[in-house]
Design an enzyme around this catalytic site. Structure first.
Site, mmCIF file in Angstrom:
data_model
loop_
_atom_site.group_PDB
_atom_site.id
_atom_site.type_symbol
_atom_site.label_atom_id
_atom_site.label_comp_id
_atom_site.label_asym_id
_atom_site.label_seq_id
_atom_site.Cartn_x
_atom_site.Cartn_y
_atom_site.Cartn_z
ATOM 1 C CB ALA A 1 20.790 -25.250 -95.251
ATOM 2 N N PRO B 1 13.948 -28.124 -89.078
ATOM 3 C CG PRO B 1 12.980 -28.628 -91.187
ATOM 4 C CD PRO B 1 12.719 -27.883 -89.890
ATOM 5 C CG ASP B 2 15.749 -23.910 -89.445
ATOM 6 O OD1 ASP B 2 15.079 -24.693 -88.737
ATOM 7 O OD2 ASP B 2 15.429 -22.729 -89.639
ATOM 8 C CG HIS B 3 21.492 -26.354 -89.137
ATOM 9 N ND1 HIS B 3 20.668 -26.054 -88.077
ATOM 10 C CD2 HIS B 3 22.469 -25.423 -89.129
ATOM 11 C CE1 HIS B 3 21.160 -24.998 -87.437
ATOM 12 N NE2 HIS B 3 22.241 -24.598 -88.061
ATOM 13 C CB ALA B 4 18.200 -31.337 -92.420
#
Length: 779
Positions: free
Chosen positions: A531, A526-529
């Site tokens: 962030a 879920p990296d972009h979320a």
């Protein structure tokens, strides 16, 4: 009494469907959310989906046109509402600071404005579906719900950025937000910063087929289940060798190379044999002892019962307004306010920043120290840099950011360029006392400090929160980690594939009935979320500081971002009265005419089935008139739809179905997106050049297509240490001689001249070479 960073902020939510999750995040940050329940929605949310999105909000069962609703709307600081529900212009003219967001799947106008959406359709049109699955198999829909949930985090960021700008300038915003725009940016953007699965290359160069079965982050059977291992760094490989007893057959120096390990059948077989007779608990304990990144593959129900998440209270039993108890995630952001050093006075950084021209961006005048690495770190800082903040990426020559790893012969990649645009780089040795002192001098001038190391790293550097606050009482410090800053797993290595395995996501992202056919190997989630959750926490603290003074901290748990996305499923798992609310049929991916071409079709409700049934010749079948009947007849329905689809291309099939009122969409590859009619009409992408890259970059042109938030700047991402002397000169009172001495001592680390020469020679040769066919990347 309202508490939290957004205390005193009034939000009205009149959103139907899954994007009601947007205001849930605002409520957790301390805002009061009044929910005006919209008219019956085609989404027909189950009780669990409704509670997961709306728990804690104050619900009003009134019409949007009623006097009660008009009073609520007239008092709101933020309004989030279905597009075209009411005319917002009168409110916006009377309330110049109002931030209003209209939401829809595809926009109020444009080529897809009449289309019906669904979570699978977001995956199809964002390019995510084309990368999900296993080579030679049909594309695999990700677990239902994460498309909308990721989109909601992009909307959250946009609302808070506009709200902060309104606090500083007195000018609000009218935002038109679409779920597809949000999913393309916050789920797993094909034109965004990627992880190690892409080798630094853009995802548009991935082959047409799905990736091969998990060679990068392999999963092995053990005595009582499955485990996943990530042997990425040389030290991790050495730890694995030692753990295995240094077998002679694996001593070949070639195994020191990452790609050799990925491709080695011999190594895979050796690891499988080594893990086979040990339990998950034994393997996790020994992996920690040897410095090997490893995690058990858990089910969702098993994950939320793990000791670590129980210790953290990641989920808990809550009582709703109806008196019934429900189990829900508690949220991914632990936000804490710091007392103002001058009660009642504006914070010093806010005074320094002044009241900016909003055309420069919501964060113009702010200063950010960015210690972030890989995807979460890159994205969190970029969201501030794109909106005008002076974001300084702090780097060390001895510990380069993994995003710089590249197929290019120097430490720079397209992925890094996408994730670090509009930033400047300061090379700094934080392990030295002079480096630490210089960093604290910078903190004294900063508004925000960002990091995403393993918990405890900042403390080990002597840069704990108390030290930062002593340097600047008004600073805002945001840290993000895999499993959070407390609990028995806080020190675990937390690569994304391990977080997905430990939280139940990997188990759910698999072909039905095949528990060894996992399909999340090249996923960046879920990296972009996560962030955006971190950026939202920082902006909320900025708003609080603007109103009341004082800084604050926030700790983001990436694993709990995932739990939040599966809130409805967690509620359902732990309920004594779970209703039968499974998905309708058809609901899935269907093969269309052409070379590996696919079309998504979903049915939410009876009206959509009545639109589809005549097309399939099933209109007279009374047994299929109910949701339960369609689920029982799913095999027959899917067979009929497959036969209808077989002689139609995916785009033509989707358009015919949408024209009839049936949600459908073609599966797009990442390379298709820039020329797809929806994105061209919204001018969603733009092309940029970078002086250190041989090829152009395709980037999203705006965070929100229609908003006062300006388009991101075009400053190129820096080489490591490229602006070191410049930044220290601007941010501190050090003179030229003092800076030169710190450079000579290796404390300040500018880009070596040899790097520029290497880049010049490479680009000169690349541009003079004959054209080659487009390269592809294999996972």
């Amino acid at each position: 009494m309202e508490t939290g960073a957004l205390s005193g902020i009034r939000v009205v939510d009149a959103v139907s469907g899954p994007l009601a999750a947007i205001s849930k995040h605002l409520q957790r940050l301390g805002a009061r959310v009044d929910r005006i329940v919209p008219d019956a929605s085609r989404y027909a949310a189950s009780r669990f989906e409704d509670i997961a999105a709306n728990f804690g909000k104050t619900v009003h069962q009134v019409s949007l046109h009623s006097a009660a609703a008009q009073t609520l709307l007239g008092e709101a600081d933020v309004i989030i509402i279905d597009a075209k529900a009411i005319d917002l212009a009168p409110l916006l003219s009377r309330r110049p600071k109002l931030v209003a967001m209209e939401v829809s799947d595809f926009g109020k106008e444009g080529p897809l404005s009449s289309w019906l959406g669904s979570d699978p359709i977001l995956h199809a049109l964002s390019g995510e579906l084309s990368r999900s699955g296993i080579r030679g198999r049909p594309p695999l829909l990700p677990p239902n719900g994460i498309g909308y949930q990721c989109a909601a985090t992009q909307a959250l960021y946009a609302i808070l950025a506009s709200l902060y700008a309104a606090e500083r300038t007195g000018i609000g915003d009218a935002i038109e937000f679409t779920a597809l725009d949000g999913a393309v940016q916050a789920l797993d953007p094909g034109f965004g910063v990627g992880g190690s699965a892409t080798g630094g290359r853009p995802a548009k160069l991935l082959p047409r087929d799905r990736p091969p079965r998990g060679v990068m982050y392999p999963i092995f059977r053990c005595k009582d289940g499955l485990v996943r291992v990530c042997l990425l760094a040389p030290r991790q490989w050495r730890g694995m060798l030692q753990w295995m007893g240094n077998p002679a057959r694996l001593q070949d120096a070639a195994f020191n190379d990452l790609m050799t390990r990925f491709k080695s059948t011999e190594l895979s077989e050796a690891l499988a044999a080594f893990f086979a007779d040990q339990s998950q608990a034994e393997l996790e304990a020994e992996a920690q002892r040897h410095g090997v990144p490893l995690a058990s593959v858990a089910t969702l129900s098993g994950a939320i019962q793990a000791q670590h998440f129980v210790e953290r209270g990641s989920v808990r039993r809550m009582t709703g307004d109806d008196g019934r108890s429900i189990t829900l995630p508690t949220g991914a952001a632990d936000v804490r306010l710091a007392a103002a050093d001058r009660p009642g006075a504006p914070a010093r950084p806010g005074e320094r920043a002044g009241r900016p021209d909003s055309d420069l961006g919501a964060f113009a005048g702010l200063r950010v120290l960015d210690l972030g690495v890989i995807v979460v770190g890159a994205e969190t800082g970029r969201l501030f840099a794109d909106q005008g903040a002076d974001v300084i990426k702090i780097e060390s020559r001895d510990f380069p950011d993994g995003n710089r790893a590249s197929y290019l012969p120097y430490d720079f990649s397209p992925g890094f360029a996408l994730g670090h645009r509009n930033k400047r780089s300061l090379g700094l040795d934080l392990r030295s006392e002079p480096g630490k002192k210089l960093f604290l001098d910078l903190v004294a001038k900063a508004d925000i400090v960002l990091s995403n190391f393993k918990p405890g790293t900042m403390e080990s550097l002597g840069l704990d929160d108390a030290t930062l606050r002593a340097a600047n009482p008004d600073v805002i410090a945001i840290e993000s980690s895999a499993f959070g800053s407390s609990g028995s797993w806080r020190a675990r290595m937390g690569y994304g594939p391990l977080v997905r395995a430990a939280t139940g996501l990997t188990d759910r992202w698999s072909y039905s009935g095949e528990n060894d056919q996992f399909a999340d190997s090249v996923t960046i989630y879920p990296d972009h979320a996560a962030a955006r959750v971190g950026a939202a926490a920082a902006i909320a603290l900025l708003i609080h500081r603007e109103r009341h003074g004082g800084g604050g901290t926030a700790s983001i748990s990436q694993s709990e971002v995932m739990f939040d996305h599966f809130a409805a499923d967690i509620a359902r798992l732990n309920s004594d009265d779970a209703e039968d609310d499974g998905l309708d049929a058809p609901w899935g991916v269907f093969e269309a005419a052409g070379d590996d071409e696919w079309c998504v079709v979903t049915v939410h409700c009876d009206a959509e089935w009545r639109a589809l049934a005549p097309i399939l010749g099933l209109a007279g079948d009374r047994a299929l008139d109910t949701r339960a009947g369609r689920r029982a007849g799913a095999e027959r329905i899917n067979r009929a739809l497959g036969a209808w689809m077989a002689d139609r291309g995916p785009s033509a099939a989707a358009q015919e179905l949408q024209d009839a009122g049936v949600p459908a969409a073609p599966m797009l590859r990442v390379g298709d997106l820039p020329d797809f009619s929806y994105f061209t009409a919204r001018e969603f992408f733009r092309i940029e050049q970078h002086a250190h890259l041989p090829d152009d970059l395709i980037v999203e042109a705006r965070h929100v297509a229609k908003s006062r938030l300006p388009a991101p700047g075009r400053a190129p991402a820096p080489l490591a240490g490229e602006q070191s002397v410049e930044v220290v000169s601007e941010w501190t009172d050090l003179g030229a001689e003092e800076i030169e001495k710190l450079v000579a001592d290796g404390v300040i680390q500018p880009t070596p001249p040899a790097v520029y020469e290497k880049i010049r020679r490479f680009l000169e040769e690349a541009r003079s070479a004959p054209p080659k066919a487009a390269a592809t990347v294999s996972a």
